[in-house]
Design a protein around this motif. Structure first.
Motif, PDB file in Angstrom:
ATOM      1  N   ARG A 191       0.834  -1.211   0.000  1.00  0.00           N
ATOM      2  CA  ARG A 191       0.000   0.000   0.000  1.00  0.00           C
ATOM      3  C   ARG A 191       0.861   1.251   0.000  1.00  0.00           C
ATOM      4  O   ARG A 191       0.601   2.201  -0.743  1.00  0.00           O
ATOM      5  CB  ARG A 191      -0.925  -0.008   1.207  1.00  0.00           C
ATOM      6  CG  ARG A 191      -1.749   1.266   1.329  1.00  0.00           C
ATOM      7  CD  ARG A 191      -2.759   1.198   2.456  1.00  0.00           C
ATOM      8  NE  ARG A 191      -3.559   2.420   2.516  1.00  0.00           N
ATOM      9  CZ  ARG A 191      -4.609   2.596   3.316  1.00  0.00           C
ATOM     10  NH1 ARG A 191      -4.984   1.610   4.132  1.00  0.00           N
ATOM     11  NH2 ARG A 191      -5.282   3.727   3.308  1.00  0.00           N
ATOM     12  N   GLU A 192       1.902   1.248   0.821  1.00  0.00           N
ATOM     13  CA  GLU A 192       2.781   2.424   0.913  1.00  0.00           C
ATOM     14  C   GLU A 192       3.422   2.738  -0.437  1.00  0.00           C
ATOM     15  O   GLU A 192       3.484   3.902  -0.852  1.00  0.00           O
ATOM     16  CB  GLU A 192       3.850   2.163   1.960  1.00  0.00           C
ATOM     17  CG  GLU A 192       4.814   3.334   2.166  1.00  0.00           C
ATOM     18  CD  GLU A 192       5.882   3.031   3.196  1.00  0.00           C
ATOM     19  OE1 GLU A 192       6.898   3.743   3.233  1.00  0.00           O
ATOM     20  OE2 GLU A 192       5.705   2.062   3.973  1.00  0.00           O
ATOM     21  N   LYS A 193       3.888   1.710  -1.135  1.00  0.00           N
ATOM     22  CA  LYS A 193       4.553   1.921  -2.424  1.00  0.00           C
ATOM     23  C   LYS A 193       3.557   2.382  -3.486  1.00  0.00           C
ATOM     24  O   LYS A 193       3.853   3.272  -4.288  1.00  0.00           O
ATOM     25  CB  LYS A 193       5.253   0.638  -2.858  1.00  0.00           C
ATOM     26  CG  LYS A 193       6.445   0.266  -1.984  1.00  0.00           C
ATOM     27  CD  LYS A 193       7.103  -1.015  -2.455  1.00  0.00           C
ATOM     28  CE  LYS A 193       8.291  -1.361  -1.553  1.00  0.00           C
ATOM     29  NZ  LYS A 193       9.323  -0.300  -1.572  1.00  0.00           N
ATOM     30  N   ILE A 194       2.381   1.775  -3.495  1.00  0.00           N
ATOM     31  CA  ILE A 194       1.377   2.138  -4.501  1.00  0.00           C
ATOM     32  C   ILE A 194       0.913   3.576  -4.309  1.00  0.00           C
ATOM     33  O   ILE A 194       0.791   4.347  -5.274  1.00  0.00           O
ATOM     34  CB  ILE A 194       0.194   1.152  -4.441  1.00  0.00           C
ATOM     35  CG1 ILE A 194       0.620  -0.205  -5.019  1.00  0.00           C
ATOM     36  CG2 ILE A 194      -1.013   1.697  -5.206  1.00  0.00           C
ATOM     37  CD1 ILE A 194      -0.405  -1.306  -4.832  1.00  0.00           C
ATOM     38  N   GLU A 195       0.662   3.966  -3.061  1.00  0.00           N
ATOM     39  CA  GLU A 195       0.204   5.328  -2.800  1.00  0.00           C
ATOM     40  C   GLU A 195       1.278   6.363  -3.124  1.00  0.00           C
ATOM     41  O   GLU A 195       0.964   7.495  -3.508  1.00  0.00           O
ATOM     42  CB  GLU A 195      -0.246   5.458  -1.343  1.00  0.00           C
ATOM     43  CG  GLU A 195      -1.545   4.705  -1.047  1.00  0.00           C
ATOM     44  CD  GLU A 195      -2.022   4.886   0.371  1.00  0.00           C
ATOM     45  OE1 GLU A 195      -1.181   5.185   1.253  1.00  0.00           O
ATOM     46  OE2 GLU A 195      -3.242   4.739   0.613  1.00  0.00           O
ATOM     47  N   ALA A 196       2.553   5.983  -3.001  1.00  0.00           N
ATOM     48  CA  ALA A 196       3.639   6.911  -3.322  1.00  0.00           C
ATOM     49  C   ALA A 196       3.737   7.172  -4.826  1.00  0.00           C
ATOM     50  O   ALA A 196       4.369   8.138  -5.262  1.00  0.00           O
ATOM     51  CB  ALA A 196       4.964   6.353  -2.814  1.00  0.00           C
ATOM     52  N   LEU A 197       3.082   6.311  -5.627  1.00  0.00           N
ATOM     53  CA  LEU A 197       3.182   6.424  -7.088  1.00  0.00           C
ATOM     54  C   LEU A 197       1.929   7.036  -7.711  1.00  0.00           C
ATOM     55  O   LEU A 197       1.816   7.083  -8.932  1.00  0.00           O
ATOM     56  CB  LEU A 197       3.427   5.040  -7.691  1.00  0.00           C
ATOM     57  CG  LEU A 197       4.776   4.406  -7.327  1.00  0.00           C
ATOM     58  CD1 LEU A 197       4.795   2.932  -7.703  1.00  0.00           C
ATOM     59  CD2 LEU A 197       5.908   5.146  -8.018  1.00  0.00           C
ATOM     60  N   ALA A 198       1.006   7.482  -6.902  1.00  0.00           N
ATOM     61  CA  ALA A 198      -0.239   8.052  -7.427  1.00  0.00           C
ATOM     62  C   ALA A 198      -0.022   9.467  -7.936  1.00  0.00           C
ATOM     63  O   ALA A 198       0.774  10.232  -7.381  1.00  0.00           O
ATOM     64  CB  ALA A 198      -1.311   8.039  -6.345  1.00  0.00           C
ATOM     65  N   ASP A 199      -0.717   9.802  -9.029  1.00  0.00           N
ATOM     66  CA  ASP A 199      -0.753  11.176  -9.562  1.00  0.00           C
ATOM     67  C   ASP A 199       0.626  11.715  -9.934  1.00  0.00           C
ATOM     68  O   ASP A 199       0.963  12.876  -9.659  1.00  0.00           O
ATOM     69  CB  ASP A 199      -1.416  12.128  -8.567  1.00  0.00           C
ATOM     70  CG  ASP A 199      -2.824  11.689  -8.201  1.00  0.00           C
ATOM     71  OD1 ASP A 199      -3.538  11.242  -9.108  1.00  0.00           O
ATOM     72  OD2 ASP A 199      -3.188  11.786  -7.019  1.00  0.00           O
ATOM     73  N   LEU A 200       1.440  10.884 -10.577  1.00  0.00           N
ATOM     74  CA  LEU A 200       2.771  11.336 -10.982  1.00  0.00           C
ATOM     75  C   LEU A 200       2.709  12.164 -12.262  1.00  0.00           C
ATOM     76  O   LEU A 200       2.136  11.721 -13.256  1.00  0.00           O
ATOM     77  CB  LEU A 200       3.692  10.132 -11.228  1.00  0.00           C
ATOM     78  CG  LEU A 200       4.144   9.311 -10.025  1.00  0.00           C
ATOM     79  CD1 LEU A 200       5.054   8.182 -10.486  1.00  0.00           C
ATOM     80  CD2 LEU A 200       4.865  10.188  -9.021  1.00  0.00           C
ATOM     81  N   PRO A 201       3.289  13.363 -12.295  1.00  0.00           N
ATOM     82  CA  PRO A 201       3.403  14.100 -13.562  1.00  0.00           C
ATOM     83  C   PRO A 201       4.441  13.428 -14.449  1.00  0.00           C
ATOM     84  O   PRO A 201       5.300  12.672 -13.973  1.00  0.00           O
ATOM     85  CB  PRO A 201       3.855  15.493 -13.115  1.00  0.00           C
ATOM     86  CG  PRO A 201       4.537  15.269 -11.809  1.00  0.00           C
ATOM     87  CD  PRO A 201       3.830  14.119 -11.158  1.00  0.00           C
ATOM     88  N   ALA A 202       4.385  13.720 -15.748  1.00  0.00           N
ATOM     89  CA  ALA A 202       5.255  13.038 -16.714  1.00  0.00           C
ATOM     90  C   ALA A 202       6.722  13.182 -16.373  1.00  0.00           C
ATOM     91  O   ALA A 202       7.504  12.224 -16.489  1.00  0.00           O
ATOM     92  CB  ALA A 202       4.977  13.577 -18.122  1.00  0.00           C
ATOM     93  N   ASP A 203       7.131  14.374 -15.926  1.00  0.00           N
ATOM     94  CA  ASP A 203       8.559  14.601 -15.686  1.00  0.00           C
ATOM     95  C   ASP A 203       9.051  14.000 -14.377  1.00  0.00           C
ATOM     96  O   ASP A 203      10.249  14.056 -14.067  1.00  0.00           O
ATOM     97  CB  ASP A 203       8.874  16.098 -15.738  1.00  0.00           C
ATOM     98  CG  ASP A 203       8.102  16.895 -14.690  1.00  0.00           C
ATOM     99  OD1 ASP A 203       7.172  16.326 -14.084  1.00  0.00           O
ATOM    100  OD2 ASP A 203       8.426  18.076 -14.481  1.00  0.00           O
ATOM    101  N   LYS A 204       8.154  13.401 -13.582  1.00  0.00           N
ATOM    102  CA  LYS A 204       8.554  12.801 -12.306  1.00  0.00           C
ATOM    103  C   LYS A 204       8.493  11.271 -12.332  1.00  0.00           C
ATOM    104  O   LYS A 204       8.937  10.615 -11.380  1.00  0.00           O
ATOM    105  CB  LYS A 204       7.640  13.303 -11.181  1.00  0.00           C
ATOM    106  CG  LYS A 204       7.661  14.810 -10.973  1.00  0.00           C
ATOM    107  CD  LYS A 204       9.008  15.297 -10.455  1.00  0.00           C
ATOM    108  CE  LYS A 204       8.972  16.795 -10.152  1.00  0.00           C
ATOM    109  NZ  LYS A 204      10.295  17.304  -9.711  1.00  0.00           N
ATOM    110  N   VAL A 205       7.931  10.693 -13.402  1.00  0.00           N
ATOM    111  CA  VAL A 205       7.708   9.247 -13.448  1.00  0.00           C
ATOM    112  C   VAL A 205       9.000   8.474 -13.227  1.00  0.00           C
ATOM    113  O   VAL A 205       9.089   7.586 -12.369  1.00  0.00           O
ATOM    114  CB  VAL A 205       7.052   8.834 -14.782  1.00  0.00           C
ATOM    115  CG1 VAL A 205       7.076   7.314 -14.941  1.00  0.00           C
ATOM    116  CG2 VAL A 205       5.619   9.333 -14.839  1.00  0.00           C
ATOM    117  N   ALA A 206      10.044   8.785 -13.978  1.00  0.00           N
ATOM    118  CA  ALA A 206      11.287   8.018 -13.913  1.00  0.00           C
ATOM    119  C   ALA A 206      11.914   8.069 -12.528  1.00  0.00           C
ATOM    120  O   ALA A 206      12.265   7.031 -11.948  1.00  0.00           O
ATOM    121  CB  ALA A 206      12.274   8.536 -14.963  1.00  0.00           C
ATOM    122  N   ALA A 207      12.054   9.270 -11.969  1.00  0.00           N
ATOM    123  CA  ALA A 207      12.736   9.424 -10.684  1.00  0.00           C
ATOM    124  C   ALA A 207      11.977   8.732  -9.556  1.00  0.00           C
ATOM    125  O   ALA A 207      12.577   8.028  -8.723  1.00  0.00           O
ATOM    126  CB  ALA A 207      12.918  10.903 -10.367  1.00  0.00           C
TER     127      ALA A 207
END
Length: 420
Positions: A231-247
């Motif tokens: 859950r912690e990992k999934i919630e940390a990946l929500a609503d990522l803008p395009a320029d933040k996906v990789a990092a």
């Protein structure tokens, strides 16, 4: 005994107005796909049973309609097994037939091959609203392209097709099967429990985190710490803008291969340039077992589920030819989008109402002249019954105007229905 004239359970008849809407929607979609370079092919409704049951279709294989071999005796021994009686089945999707098609004709096809298919498929579903045993799929696929150009182009073409039929407010959801496996491993999910973990996480939008956690620690037998880490990992990946996906991906899932991060970031960058909403969705799973890389869906605010979905399946064709071929596809839920599309305004349609004493050649000649002059639909219809009642019937059938044709009289002008 009275005959039951209703269609087979789980199927339906389509009246002319419905068919006209479907034809219009298909024409608009096909025009968009043609401009992107996709070429239409057709495959048979029947496929060999061994191909349809080769593990390519996941749970759809359980919904397969099997067809008995020709020449069977009317009576068979009681111990006869069903599998020994069938040799063909009705296709349950368009992807499995495409893999056979490509395996057979690949030497004659351009590379990469951009395929467009539209046709009926059959699944032994439990009939209910929005679910039919016979329905149409509308697919595009790119075969032979290993880079994310395939994913980006498929998404762009499909969103353009949906916009062309008048569907706005759509959202593209993006994920990757390789990412999901790495996330599960990083959260402490054992390898042999990955499949069940994915099935449960896929229910998040229906049962919420409380329900997901309860199922992971109950039915799936995972430790509470594993469910919490996931859950912690999934919630940390929500609503990522395009320029933040990789990092962010590299930080949250350290074991994720760099090429997966790069591919997802590139696709996200392409999506950011399209006139549609999109989101990286770490809970997106999709049910087909043959996906090997990026997966995606499109949702619409007026639809209960997704209206389009697809992904990369690089290992599917290799099961037929012995060598893996990169492949990626996207399928529009044709039945769902037709229900969302507004009905087209009635087209100009004129009835030439001819009396019984008017010669048929004269009635057809007048109808022919009107078609040439007006360019719309013109049909010759024989007068019958009370005149106002017949006009009402014509209007109900979709006619917008009429012309009265009597023997030895000038036919006059076309008059609009409803104002006579």
């Amino acid at each position: 005994m009275k005959t039951d004239n209703s269609p087979a359970r789980g199927t339906r008849d389509l009246l002319p107005a419905s068919v006209a809407t479907r034809d219009r929607v298909l024409g608009l979609i096909q025009d968009v796909y043609r401009r992107f370079g996709y070429q239409r092919i057709e495959t048979p409704a029947l496929e060999r049973i061994e191909r349809l049951t080769a593990g390519q279709g996941g749970d759809n294989e359980k919904l397969l309609f099997r067809i008995l071999r020709r020449g069977l005796d009317e009576r068979l021994p009681a111990e006869t097994e069903v599998n020994g009686l069938v040799d063909m089945g009705l296709r349950y999707d368009l992807t499995v037939p495409l893999t056979r098609f490509y395996s057979q004709y690949r030497a004659e096809l351009p590379q990469p091959f951009r395929s467009f298919q539209f046709g009926p498929v059959w699944r032994a579903e439990r009939p209910q609203k929005g679910r039919y045993r016979q329905f149409h799929q509308c697919d595009i696929d790119v075969i032979g392209e290993a880079s994310v150009l395939a994913e980006a182009e498929l998404i762009e073409a499909t969103t353009a097709a949906l916009a062309a039929v008048g569907l706005s407010g759509t959202t593209v959801r993006l994920s990757d099967r390789r990412f999901l496996s790495a996330l599960a491993t990083a959260a402490g999910v054992p390898q042999d429990a990955h499949a069940g973990f994915f099935v449960t996480v896929d229910k998040l939008d229906k049962i919420g985190w409380d329900g997901v956690t309860a199922e992971l620690t109950g039915d799936r037998g995972l430790d509470a710490s594993v469910a919490s880490a996931a859950r912690e990992k999934i919630e940390a990946l929500a609503d990522l803008p395009a320029d933040k996906v990789a990092a962010v991906l590299a930080d949250v899932v350290p074991g994720l291969p760099s090429d997966v991060v790069t591919d997802l970031a590139t696709t996200a960058e392409c999506l950011a340039g399209l006139p549609c909403s999109w989101a990286f969705d770490p809970t997106l799973v999709r049910g087909m077992g043959y996906y090997t890389g990026q997966i995606f869906e499109i949702t619409h605010p007026d639809a209960a589920g997704s209206i389009a979905g697809g992904g990369r399946y690089d290992e599917l064709i290799g099961r037929s030819i012995g060598t893996d071929v990169p492949a990626c596809g996207f399928s529009i839920g044709f039945e769902r989008i037709v229900d969302l599309v507004a009905a087209e305004p009635p087209a100009d349609r004129v009835a030439v109402l001819y009396e019984a004493d008017v010669p048929v050649p004269q009635a057809l000649a007048v109808a022919r002249r009107l078609r040439e002059e007006r360019g719309g639909v013109v049909s010759a219809v024989k007068r019958g019954g009370k005149f106002p009642a017949q006009l009402t019937r014509l209007e109900g059938w979709g006619f917008t105007g009429f012309l009265s044709l009597k023997a030895d009289q000038d036919p006059g002008e076309v008059r609009p229905l409803g104002k006579s």
